[in-house]
Each structure stands twice: as structure tokens, then as C-alpha cells.
Design an enzyme around this catalytic site. Structure first.
Site, PDB file in Angstrom:
ATOM      1  CG  HIS A   1      83.164  22.164 142.702  1.00 52.71           C
ATOM      2  ND1 HIS A   1      82.523  21.280 143.052  1.00 52.71           N
ATOM      3  CD2 HIS A   1      83.346  22.258 141.828  1.00 52.71           C
ATOM      4  CE1 HIS A   1      82.759  20.450 142.150  1.00 52.71           C
ATOM      5  NE2 HIS A   1      83.048  21.386 141.358  1.00 52.71           N
TER       6      HIS A   1
ATOM      7  CD  GLU B   1      81.491  14.636 135.690  1.00 50.96           C
ATOM      8  OE1 GLU B   1      82.764  14.632 136.644  1.00 50.96           O
ATOM      9  OE2 GLU B   1      81.352  13.399 136.844  1.00 50.96           O
TER      10      GLU B   1
ATOM     11  CG  ASP C   1      78.236  13.136 142.508  1.00 50.45           C
ATOM     12  OD1 ASP C   1      78.961  13.322 143.652  1.00 50.45           O
ATOM     13  OD2 ASP C   1      79.183  12.863 141.848  1.00 50.45           O
TER      14      ASP C   1
ATOM     15  CG  HIS D   1      77.698  20.362 141.382  1.00 50.02           C
ATOM     16  ND1 HIS D   1      78.085  21.215 142.687  1.00 50.02           N
ATOM     17  CD2 HIS D   1      78.759  19.699 141.059  1.00 50.02           C
ATOM     18  CE1 HIS D   1      78.734  20.266 142.710  1.00 50.02           C
ATOM     19  NE2 HIS D   1      79.163  19.263 142.500  1.00 50.02           N
TER      20      HIS D   1
END
Ligand code: NDP
Ligand code: BG6
Length: 649
Positions: free
Chosen positions: A194, A232, A251, A256
Site C-alpha cells: 500500500h 510510528e 512488517d 514498504h
């Protein structure tokens, strides 16, 4: 930069098709997929003939499925207001078909429903299957779809979007690719990430390849190093079960961050055709040095967050206390890497990556740091040792924009330099509705453009880089876990990784953070802006000495997180300083060695103002210097005449 643009070329709606969501009762569907499809409908990009079929094991009659999603969209829509006209039409296209993924009869029922809907909506055999399911059933569903004859159609296309994570390691990713490709052609498989749906990530390509001035500089001759940060504030929330077997390398970094790395470092493709772009991505991943165990030890650090009390006094859980996490877990929630790309363009340029959960602020940034200009020309000026390298920063999220930091001459008769910036802000330049990031990806799959999706070889190339790191990490349980407090900048070792090369992580210091420092309250925005560009972050573990009595003082410090103890020559704590306070200024004011030691009490994050920058502040912002001197008078009983000090500076 202030002119606002709206899209001049309008995309056309995709051709009619049926979308089948496997895992329709799950979290991804309600939180991201349905809001994304609704956004596409609002923007006129979802074809009119586009029924959406949800399937999973729960028994949900279609009217109830529609009701559930009508309630969920009110929570998860990214638009300010729900357009009830669009939603009322959208919801009528939603259907639900119950089925267990290992039950062949479920696929027969699905096939019958697809045939019926094809007749009603005129979808011409086109079907997009979306795997919003646990990775353990990706292979099972793709083979059962094939057994049921649903992977091909004489009339239209059949495509499949596969969610992440794609494999748990190199071997399982290879096996999953094999299982899928036993039943599907590569051009039918859309492996999603994404991050590639984010406009700011896509803009890296536009920036690099639509602006000719940067390409000649984009190489080892002009670029000193590159940094990628994905920070994050959230912990693992309710995903402990998944996360404890994954960790941040699997992850976040392997997918990403490697995607962003390929966009930033690949060679210019010959076109934006899918294979042209994906071939270049593959080449750059293939050129990333695969580490030996000794190299893993030297070039990587990992961390895990522990419990902490935040500045607002709320208690935050440590990772090992999170639900569904092993209380002795060795899973990393933070990692920092130094990679090298062994090709002609990037030989010897370090690429630093860091990402972590439960950090003090959310932010994805990419820094391209250029080499310094030759200082020799400044030899007869006070700036001879202070020429700063140019920095190009891609703010990916939540801040969205691009910034170029460079040196400018300070007004006045002397050749004195100051860091300034040029900034492009997405929101100022474009009018676009906020989306989930999935819109672009689903739309691209519907129109058959696979540029933004991973190919078999790309997935495997990324695992090839990550696997030796995971393997080496698996041989040891870090004795210091947890090694960073929740809500801080991460483990100290992450700073060591880059500082041992004489470099520093970019910390984007926002003006709002500086406004919390009492000394700076009410300062002019111009001053805060330039101070924000000067400050460098530094992290100290509990008990570390920040400065020691008798050492020369080369910098002063602001406390951004945590507390420090002021310790006298006998080791007695004589004072404490908390968030927003400053110390270390006395040595700078008097050019004397440190008169006391300062020690971190708990993990402490500091901003460092180096001597040369302190001198600039003194010269250009005398009011602040007067304040510092006034406070030092009380603190240390110093007798400094501010005016004389400023004249000398
Ligand atoms: P959930 O656990 O919330 O949903 C899983 C779905 O799969 C449910 O609808 C469940 O149906 C269905 N399901 C699982 N096994 C079976 C089975 N054997 N037969 C029939 N149905 C089954 O997961 P998420 O929605 O969170 O995640 C789905 C995928 O998306 C995962 O691969 C995840 O990694 C990925 N992802 C999720 C994100 C998120 O934000 N949620 C973000 C990025 C990726 P039922 O409950 O009815 O049995
Ligand atoms: C997901 C990870 O892929 O990306 C999550 O599984 C992470 O752990 C998320 O929080 C971050 O996405 P974003 O778009 O919020 O940066």
C-alpha cells in the site's frame, strides 16, 4: 509554489468488472477496501457495472452485509461527509456469499453467482479477486479458484490482488509464488504494497524523472548518503499474534521501505510501462549487497520498546506486555540498517534505514544528503569550517512535501551563512481528496496496469536481502531487550550506527516542539524556523553521561524527552532538568571546560546546538542570548555582561 492545480487529465472509469473480496467480514475490508471503493465511486472511477461480492466463512445474509458496511463507512470513510447519493447506489451493488475457503462447493456457488451477476451488470467475464485473508490461505484459494475454472474466462480478464505479508521468509515466499503460479499467469497476479498507493511515494518518480536538474547529481559523485525513516507512534495494538512472528524487518522494512528505496535509487526506466519500471526496480534490488553474518553484526541494530510513562503522565505498555505477545519475546519492534548498493551509480554510498513502533512521533521521511561544497573558498571568513551539505528531504507522511535545505548569506557586511530551506507542500499546491491509498492500487488493477505491484522476482530479491539479517538475528536473543522506552526516539544503538560514520539521523524538528521550550516561548517564527534547522537529535540511555566535568564544551543541549541529573565532582546529584529545559550553555558562554557532569535519568532524547550554531544564534538573535545569559546568572551566579559578550561574538 502557491498556485493551486487541479488534475488536468481526468482518468476514465475502469471497464465493467466484478470484484470478489475473500475475507469480506474482516478488518481490512471494512477499514480500507470498502472506503477505497466508495472513494472511487465518488470520483467516477468505479464503472457503473461493478458488483462487489464479499465472501468469508461467517454466515451473513446480503441485506445484513449491506447494513454492516453502511454503519462501518460512517466510521472509516476518509471523506469529510458521506455522499449519501453515491453510497445508496454503491450499497446496492454489494453481495455476500458465505463459504469456507477449503470447501470446493463454495467455489461452485461463487461461480454460479458470478455468472448471474455478469448477466445483470454486463461485466463481460471480467473478475478481480481480492485476497483480504490471512497469508496461510492465499495458496489454497488460488488453487481452488483454478479447480473451479474461475481463473480464466473466454470473454474477459481474471486478476487477483494478493495482500501482504508475502511469505514469512525467502523459502516460504518462493513456495507461495510457486503455488500461485501453478494456477495463474504472472500478468494476472497483483501483489500489493500500500505504500505504492501513496501520492508522495509516487511523486518520487515524478520528481526524479520530470525534473532534469537532479539526474546529473543523483549518484555517488554528489550524494554523500541517503536515509529512510518510518517512525510510528502506535505500538502493535491488537496485532500481537501476527507481529510477534514478524517484527519490523518483515512488517515494514522488507516491503514498504525497500519499495521506497527502489524508487529513489533505480535507474531511469525507458518508459512508465509496467515491465520497464519493474525491471529497473529488480536491478537495483539485485545490486543491494547481501550481508554475511559479520556484516549483519556491523551494519544492523534492533530494538524493542519497553513500558514508559509519557510526558502527559499516561503509562504506555511495553511490547512484552502487549496482548498475544510472548512475555520473553525477542521480536524487534525497531531496526536500523546500513545497506550498500553495489552498482556504478551508488558504489560506496551508505543507505541508512530505520523504522520502529511506539516512537515519539509519526513520520516517514527520506533524506538525500549531498556532498559538501569545497570550504576552501571561505578560508578568510568565519564560515571556513561550517559549510553545510545540501539536504533534499521527501516528506512522505503525515507531512507531505519536498524540502531543499541550503545555505544563504545572512544579511549584513560579513560573509556569514545560515541554513535555510525551499519547501513544496502538497496541500498548498494541489486540491485532492484524502484517500486510503488503496484507490490507486485497485483502480490500476482494474485497468490492468501492474506497474505499482510486485513481480515474483522482486518479492524474492527483497527477501534475499532480508533473509541473512533475519538468520543472523535468530542466532541470538538480545540481552538488552527491551532497549528503548515507548515514546522515545528508539534505541541508542541506532544513533551509534550512523554516528560511527560521522553522520546524523535527520530529525525534523517542528516549530511546535520548540515552542514548548519555555526559553523560546514567544520567539519569532523566523528564529524558531532557523533554530529547527540547526538542532541535531541525540539519544542517551539511562545512566549515560551527556557531558563530563572537565571536558571542553562544544555544544549546548535542550531536553526533548526524559530527564537529566546534574552531578558534582563527588558524584552527588545536585539538580535535575526535565523536558523543555537546557544545559551546557555555560561552557559556551565562558569558553571553559564543563563545571559539572550531566547524566541521563532514564532514556533521554536531547537536541544539540553545536558551538558554531550557538555563535550564529548569539549574533543573529541577541534577545535569546540575553535570556540565556540572564538565566545563567541565576543558575551559576555568573557575571557576564550580555552586551560585551555579544560584541565579542
Ligand atoms: P481479519 O482476520 O480481520 O479477516 C480475515 C478474513 O478472512 C475474515 O473475513 C475471515 O472470515 C476470513 N477467513 C479466514 N480464514 C478463512 C477460511 N478458512 N474460510 C473462510 N474465511 C476465512 O484480517 P484482516 O482483514 O486484518 O487482514 C486480511 C489480510 O490483509 C491479511 O493478509 C493482512 O496481513 C492484510 N492486511 C491487513 C491490514 C489491516 O489494516 N487490517 C493492512 C494491510 C494488510 P470469518 O471471520 O468470517 O471466518
Ligand atoms: C502495515 C504494517 O503494512 O503498514 C503496519 O503491517 C504498519 O504494522 C502500517 O503500521 C503502516 O502503514 P501507514 O500507511 O500507516 O504508514
Amino acid at each position: 509554489m502557491s498556485e493551486r492545480h487541479t488534475a488536468t487529465v481526468r482518468a476514465a472509469p475502469a471497464a465493467p468488472c466484478i470484484i470478489v473480496i475473500f475475507g469480506a467480514s474482516g478488518d481490512l475490508t471494512k477499514r480500507l477496501l470498502v472506503p477505497a471503493l466508495y472513494n472511487l465511486a465518488c470520483d467516477g472511477l468505479l464503472p457503473k457495472g461493478c458488483p462487489i461480492v464479499g465472501t468469508s466463512s461467517s454466515d451473513i445474509p446480503t441485506p445484513q452485509f449491506r447494513e454492516r458496511l453502511s454503519a462501518d463507512i460512517r466510521t472509516f470513510s476518509t471523506r469529510k461527509e458521506l455522499d449519501s447519493k453515491v453510497w445508496d447506489q454503491f450499497v446496492l451493488r454489494l453481495y455476500y456469499a458465505q463459504g469456507k475457503f477449503d470447501d470446493p462447493a463454495a467455489y461452485q456457488r461463487l461461480a454460479a453467482l458470478l455468472e448471474k451477476l455478469e448477466g445483470e451488470y454486463g461485466t463481460g467475464g471480467n473478475v478481480l479477486f481480492y485476497m483480504a485473508v490471512p497469508p496461510s490461505v492465499f495458496g489454497l484459494i488460488s488453487s481452488n479458484l483454478s479447480q473451479a475454472g474461475l481463473t480464466t474466462s473466454a470473454r474477459g480478464w481474471r486478476r487477483m490482488i494478493v495482500e501482504k505479508p508475502f511469505g514469512h521468509d525467502f523459502a516460504s515466499a518462493k513456495q507461495l509464488n510457486q503455488e500461485i503460479l501453478d494456477h495463474w499467469r504472472e500478468d494476472q497476479v497483483f501483489r500489493i504494497d500500500h505504500y505504492l498507493g501513496k501520492e508522495t511515494v509516487q511523486n518520487i518518480l515524478a520528481f526524479r524523472f520530470a525534473n532534469g536538474m537532479f539526474e546529473p547529481l543523483w549518484n555517488k559523485h554528489h550524494i554523500d548518503h541517503i536515509q529512510f525513516t518510518v517512525a510510528e507512534t502506535v505500538g502493535v495494538e491488537n496485532r500481537g499474534r501476527y507481529y510477534d512472528s514478524a517484527g519490523v524487518l518483515r512488517d515494514m522494512i522488507r516491503n514498504h521501505m525497500f519499495q521506497m528505496l527502489t524508487y529513489l535509487c533505480m535507474e531511469p526506466p525507458s518508459s512508465f510501462k509496467p515491465e520497464a519500471v519493474r525491471n529497473e526496480k529488480g536491478k537495483v534490488l539485485d545490486a543491494v549487497r547481501v550481508m554475511t553474518p559479520a556484516e549483519v553484526a556491523a551494519n544492523t541494530v534492533r530494538g524493542q520498546y519497553g513500558p514508559a510513562r509519557k510526558a502527559d503522565n499516561t503509562q504506555v505498555r511495553g511490547y512484552r506486555q502487549e496482548p498475544d505477545v510472548n512475555p520473553q519475546s525477542a521480536t524487534e519492534t525497531f531496526a536500523g540498517l546500513r545497506l550498500y548498493i553495489d552498482n556504478w551509480r551508488w558504489e560506496g554510498v551508505p543507505i541508512y534505514l530505520r523504522s520502529g513502533k511506539s516512537l515519539w512521533k509519526r513520520g516517514t521521511e527520506i533524506l538525500v544528503q549531498f556532498k559538501k561544497a569545497p570550504e576552501v573558498i571561505f578560508r578568510d571568513t568565519p564560515e571556513v569550517d561550517h559549510v553545510e551539505p545540501n539536504q533534499l528531504i521527501f516528506h512522505i507522511q503525515p507531512d507531505q512535501g519536498i524540502e531543499l535545505r541550503f545555505s544563504a548569506k545572512n544579511p549584513g557586511p560579513l560573509m556569514s551563512l545560515q541554513k535555510v530551506n525551499m519547501r513544496f507542500d502538497y496541500r498548498e499546491a494541489f486540491e485532492a481528496s484524502r484517500g486510503t491509498g488503496y484507490e490507486l492500487l485497485i483502480y490500476n488493477c482494474m485497468i490492468g496496469d501492474s506497474t505499482l505491484f510486485s513481480r515474483t522476482d522482486l518479492v524474492e530479491a527483497a527477501w534475499r536481502i532480508a533473509q541473512p539479517i533475519l538468520d543472523h538475528w535468530a542466532t541470538t536473543t538480545p540481552a538488552d531487550f527491551p532497549n528503548y522506552d515507548a515514546g522515545t526516539w528508539g534505541p541508542k544503538s541506532a544513533f551509534g550506527l550512523i554516528e560511527s560514520d560521522g553522520r546524523k539521523w535527520l530529525e525534523v524538528v517542528s516549530r511546535s516542539v520548540l515552542e514548548q521550550v519555555p526559553l523560546l516561548a514567544g520567539s519569532s517564527p523566523v528564529f524558531l524556523h532557523s533554530l529547527a534547522l540547526m538542532l541535531k537529535p541525540k539519544v542517551f540511555a539511562s545512566g549515560d553521561f551527556v557531558v563530563r566535568k572537565g571536558e571542553p564544551g562544544h555544544e549546548m543541549y535542550f531536553v526533548a524527552r526524559g530527564e537529566v541529573e546534574i552531578v558534582d565532582g563527588d558524584g552527588r546529584v545536585i539538580d535535575m532538568q526535565g523536558v523543555g529545559s537546557f544545559f551546557g550553555e555555560k561552557s559556551l558562554l565562558l569558553s571553559e571546560p564543563r563545571s559539572a557532569s550531566v547524566r541521563a535519568k532514564g532514556q533521554t532524547d536531547l537536541y544539540v546546538l553545536e558551538r558554531s550554531d550557538f555563535a550564529k544564534v548569539a549574533k543573529d538573535h541577541p534577545a535569546i542570548t540575553r535570556l540565556i545569559i540572564e538565566q545563567s546568572k541565576t543558575r551559576y551566579k555568573l557575571d557576564i555582561d550580555p552586551d560585551q559578550f555579544l560584541r565579542v561574538t
